[in-house]
Write a protein that holds these residues in place. Sequence first.
Motif, PDB file in Angstrom:
ATOM      1  N   PRO A 286       0.828  -1.216   0.000  1.00 30.01           N
ATOM      2  CA  PRO A 286       0.000   0.000   0.000  1.00 30.01           C
ATOM      3  C   PRO A 286       0.854   1.253   0.000  1.00 30.01           C
ATOM      4  N   LEU A 287       0.306   2.318  -0.567  1.00 31.72           N
ATOM      5  CA  LEU A 287       0.987   3.603  -0.520  1.00 31.72           C
ATOM      6  C   LEU A 287       1.062   4.076   0.932  1.00 31.72           C
ATOM      7  N   PRO A 288       2.084   4.824   1.285  1.00 31.37           N
ATOM      8  CA  PRO A 288       2.234   5.240   2.679  1.00 31.37           C
ATOM      9  C   PRO A 288       1.062   6.090   3.143  1.00 31.37           C
ATOM     10  N   ALA A 289       0.623   5.824   4.387  1.00 31.22           N
ATOM     11  CA  ALA A 289      -0.489   6.583   4.948  1.00 31.22           C
ATOM     12  C   ALA A 289      -0.056   7.999   5.320  1.00 31.22           C
TER      13      ALA A 289
ATOM     14  N   PRO B  92      10.795  17.384  -0.319  1.00 29.27           N
ATOM     15  CA  PRO B  92      11.124  15.949  -0.258  1.00 29.27           C
ATOM     16  C   PRO B  92      10.524  15.191  -1.435  1.00 29.27           C
ATOM     17  N   GLY B  93      10.864  13.915  -1.540  1.00 27.73           N
ATOM     18  CA  GLY B  93      10.238  13.064  -2.540  1.00 27.73           C
ATOM     19  C   GLY B  93       8.767  12.871  -2.249  1.00 27.73           C
ATOM     20  N   PHE B  94       8.049  12.338  -3.233  1.00 31.18           N
ATOM     21  CA  PHE B  94       6.599  12.192  -3.062  1.00 31.18           C
ATOM     22  C   PHE B  94       6.110  10.904  -3.708  1.00 31.18           C
ATOM     23  N   VAL B  95       5.485  10.044  -2.892  1.00 32.20           N
ATOM     24  CA  VAL B  95       4.763   8.863  -3.385  1.00 32.20           C
ATOM     25  C   VAL B  95       3.510   8.741  -2.537  1.00 32.20           C
ATOM     26  N   ALA B  96       2.349   8.934  -3.131  1.00 32.39           N
ATOM     27  CA  ALA B  96       1.099   8.857  -2.378  1.00 32.39           C
ATOM     28  C   ALA B  96      -0.072   8.823  -3.348  1.00 32.39           C
ATOM     29  N   ASP B  97      -1.278   8.742  -2.782  1.00 32.14           N
ATOM     30  CA  ASP B  97      -2.502   8.753  -3.566  1.00 32.14           C
ATOM     31  C   ASP B  97      -2.937  10.200  -3.817  1.00 32.14           C
ATOM     32  N   PRO B  98      -4.049  10.426  -4.564  1.00 33.18           N
ATOM     33  CA  PRO B  98      -4.466  11.800  -4.836  1.00 33.18           C
ATOM     34  C   PRO B  98      -4.705  12.642  -3.584  1.00 33.18           C
ATOM     35  N   ALA B  99      -5.215  12.034  -2.527  1.00 32.15           N
ATOM     36  CA  ALA B  99      -5.406  12.792  -1.285  1.00 32.15           C
ATOM     37  C   ALA B  99      -4.058  13.227  -0.724  1.00 32.15           C
ATOM     38  N   GLY B 100      -3.065  12.328  -0.798  1.00 31.55           N
ATOM     39  CA  GLY B 100      -1.717  12.681  -0.358  1.00 31.55           C
ATOM     40  C   GLY B 100      -1.115  13.775  -1.214  1.00 31.55           C
ATOM     41  N   GLU B 101      -1.408  13.734  -2.517  1.00 35.45           N
ATOM     42  CA  GLU B 101      -0.915  14.786  -3.414  1.00 35.45           C
ATOM     43  C   GLU B 101      -1.472  16.144  -2.999  1.00 35.45           C
ATOM     44  N   ARG B 102      -2.753  16.176  -2.659  1.00 35.71           N
ATOM     45  CA  ARG B 102      -3.354  17.448  -2.237  1.00 35.71           C
ATOM     46  C   ARG B 102      -2.698  17.959  -0.958  1.00 35.71           C
ATOM     47  N   ARG B 103      -2.417  17.051  -0.020  1.00 36.40           N
ATOM     48  CA  ARG B 103      -1.756  17.468   1.225  1.00 36.40           C
ATOM     49  C   ARG B 103      -0.356  17.985   0.941  1.00 36.40           C
TER      50      ARG B 103
END
Length: 296
Positions: free
Chosen positions: A75-78, A97-108
């Motif tokens: 799973p993508l990191p919470a 920093p680097g970025f790996v997440a879902d669309p909600a994580g992208e918004r954050r």
Amino acid sequence: MRSTPQTYLIGALNLLRLHSMDRDRVDWPRAEAEAVRRAADVTAPAGTYSMIREVIAELGNPHTRLVGPASARAPLPASIDVPRSHASRGVAVVRVPGFVADPAGERRYVAAGVAALQAVEGQATCGWVVDLRDNIGGDMWPMLTVLAPLLGDGVVGSFSGPGVAPVTWSVRDGRALRGGSAPAAETNPVRLTRPRPPIAVLTSKLTVSSGEATLVAFRGMPGVETFGSPTGGAASGNEVFNLSDGAKLLITSVVDVDRTGRVYGNVPIEPDHPVVPPADAEAVAAQWVRAQGGCG
């Protein structure tokens, strides 16, 4: 009809042969014949992984890799690391920093980046330091969105590879664009009080992949210089292919190109100003920014 391990292997090798930018390094008839011979008694796709990885090794590109099903399904990191900022004596520092997440994580991530720039923009009377030292890659488009006000409107780089048309990276009105589309949904509303300020970019061996693409977006830009240590050496782009058992092939098909046309790739990018010890890079960069003049 369910594929056999042998057809699975041939399919994976065909993907590498068709999409790898390094495909000319491999004698494909020999490599495929040898792999099929060794896979004659294999009973499951996982039994072919070693053959696939040996061909990947022949390509000589460390950015190309086979990811097993367990890792591919992880799973993508919470929780995500987000941009932060601080300012001192006329220099604003933004850490991306680097970025790996879902669309909600992208918004954050983008919201935190916008807030980080807003918090220090009024204090950047001398200029900026962009800290990419811990940027281990992921999705470059939220990173470029956060940095859009510093990059300025226009083409900031591109992808280029054999047999494919170049794809530009650009910024327009606070959005990061890939070709004519916006991979990241967000827009950065920040506008700089001081246009075209001096910018120092910090790098390290941990700056890799999309972290290096973010660096490349600044390369060749007037008023920008880089400080720290050489990058990790993966300034290239991957296509991702899902295999039938849940594994993924990440195949390097393009390299990064800066706004001046300079081509990068899987060689570390040297900083304009090497800094030893690396921990001093921010202080040295800030001193350079202040020395450029124009501080309000």
